[in-house]
Design an enzyme around this catalytic site. Sequence first.
Site, PDB file in Angstrom:
ATOM      1  N   ASP A  43      -9.824 -15.117 -23.687  1.00 54.47           N
ATOM      2  CA  ASP A  43     -10.307 -15.459 -25.036  1.00 54.47           C
ATOM      3  C   ASP A  43      -9.539 -16.668 -25.590  1.00 54.47           C
ATOM      4  OD1 ASP A  43      -7.913 -14.227 -25.561  1.00 54.47           O
ATOM      5  OD2 ASP A  43      -8.717 -12.776 -26.996  1.00 54.47           O
ATOM      6  N   SER A  44      -8.614 -17.195 -24.790  1.00 51.48           N
ATOM      7  CA  SER A  44      -7.974 -18.474 -25.132  1.00 51.48           C
ATOM      8  C   SER A  44      -9.038 -19.557 -25.272  1.00 51.48           C
ATOM      9  CB  SER A  44      -6.945 -18.871 -24.059  1.00 51.48           C
ATOM     10  OG  SER A  44      -7.538 -18.828 -22.773  1.00 51.48           O
ATOM     11  N   LYS A 111      -9.955  -7.176 -19.810  1.00 57.03           N
ATOM     12  CA  LYS A 111      -8.538  -7.193 -20.213  1.00 57.03           C
ATOM     13  C   LYS A 111      -8.448  -6.853 -21.699  1.00 57.03           C
ATOM     14  CE  LYS A 111      -5.918 -11.109 -20.430  1.00 57.03           C
ATOM     15  NZ  LYS A 111      -5.560 -11.215 -21.853  1.00 57.03           N
ATOM     16  N   GLU A 113      -5.512  -6.225 -24.955  1.00 55.04           N
ATOM     17  CA  GLU A 113      -4.128  -6.477 -25.378  1.00 55.04           C
ATOM     18  C   GLU A 113      -3.538  -5.248 -26.065  1.00 55.04           C
ATOM     19  OE1 GLU A 113      -3.718 -10.007 -27.758  1.00 55.04           O
ATOM     20  OE2 GLU A 113      -4.741 -11.254 -26.275  1.00 55.04           O
ATOM     21  N   GLU A 177       3.195 -11.463 -21.182  1.00 59.08           N
ATOM     22  CA  GLU A 177       3.214 -12.806 -21.763  1.00 59.08           C
ATOM     23  C   GLU A 177       4.483 -13.069 -22.560  1.00 59.08           C
ATOM     24  OE1 GLU A 177      -0.411 -14.109 -23.626  1.00 59.08           O
ATOM     25  OE2 GLU A 177       0.544 -15.888 -24.465  1.00 59.08           O
TER      26      GLU A 177
HETATM   27  O1  KIV Z   1      -6.755 -15.599 -23.048  1.00 55.93           O
HETATM   28  C1  KIV Z   1      -6.082 -15.957 -22.074  1.00 55.93           C
HETATM   29  O2  KIV Z   1      -6.276 -17.024 -21.499  1.00 55.93           O
HETATM   30  C2  KIV Z   1      -5.009 -15.055 -21.650  1.00 55.93           C
HETATM   31  C3  KIV Z   1      -4.005 -15.600 -20.691  1.00 55.93           C
HETATM   32  C4  KIV Z   1      -3.137 -16.570 -21.364  1.00 55.93           C
HETATM   33  C5  KIV Z   1      -3.241 -14.533 -20.019  1.00 55.93           C
HETATM   34  O3  KIV Z   1      -4.939 -13.956 -22.086  1.00 55.93           O
END
Ligand code: KIV
Length: 260
Positions: A43-44, A111, A113, A177
């Site tokens: 989600d980056s 994924k 968090e 992280e």
């Molecule tokens: O959103 C993302 O790109 C991430 C990575 C930095 C691990 O969670």
Amino acid sequence: MKRITINNIIKKKGVKPITCLTAYSKSISEILDNRCDIILVGDSLGMVLYGMKNTKSIEIETMINHGKVVKKFAKKSLVIIDMPFKSYSNKFTAYKNAKRIMKETKCDGVKLEGGKKIINIVKFLVKKKIPVMGHVGLLPQSSKKFSVKGKSDFEKKKIIEDSVLLSKAGVFCIVIECVIESLAKKITNLIAVPTIGIGASKYCDGQVLVTDDMLGLSNFTPRFVKRYSNLRKIIKKSVNNYCNDVKKRRFPFFKNIYKY
Ligand code: KIV
């Protein structure tokens, strides 16, 4: 060769370092495929592609659109997609959204968090056969500021507890992280599943970076990013050359035109 499986990833723990990078598009997916073990549709992308100030306002539909294209062009690597902020506020919402994301994108897992706070959600998804990658340490979806985690005993204890709980809940690996080296090492030695570090030292079982950062396309350069290229510079130079060619009528050249 078939696609890398979740089991292949688990078996790499302590044997062979796991490679992971982010992808949001067709071209990057094609390039990373069969080079990285895992491709992460992170989600980056909210910050990297859409210029948002954090990852909190990314919509589930946006993640699905990017997940679809990345998975379509990744034939060998395992493709994992981030569940956006607020899309897993309780186990039923999480399951409904994870099922939708998996069905529409065909990604291989999601994924999430967090640790203790989301443990029942993780257990529920795993029970429903959705592969889950954990994420501890700095949590961009909920952190107020970007800072290294695990310096105080309180934080250290919490991150260890979160990692152990996630591992026992059935995640297949955990992203750690931005934590201090000794903590990443301790967690990696303690838990049964692989750890994938980003700013978390060489002691993790694998590494992940945001592709735009490691290619020098973004101008985000925290200490933990190694720049393997300077794409900004390369692209600027190419754009200048193109503009000069057009202005001086050097482009299109004879081999670029059609004659009848
Ligand atoms: O959103 C993302 O790109 C991430 C990575 C930095 C691990 O969670």
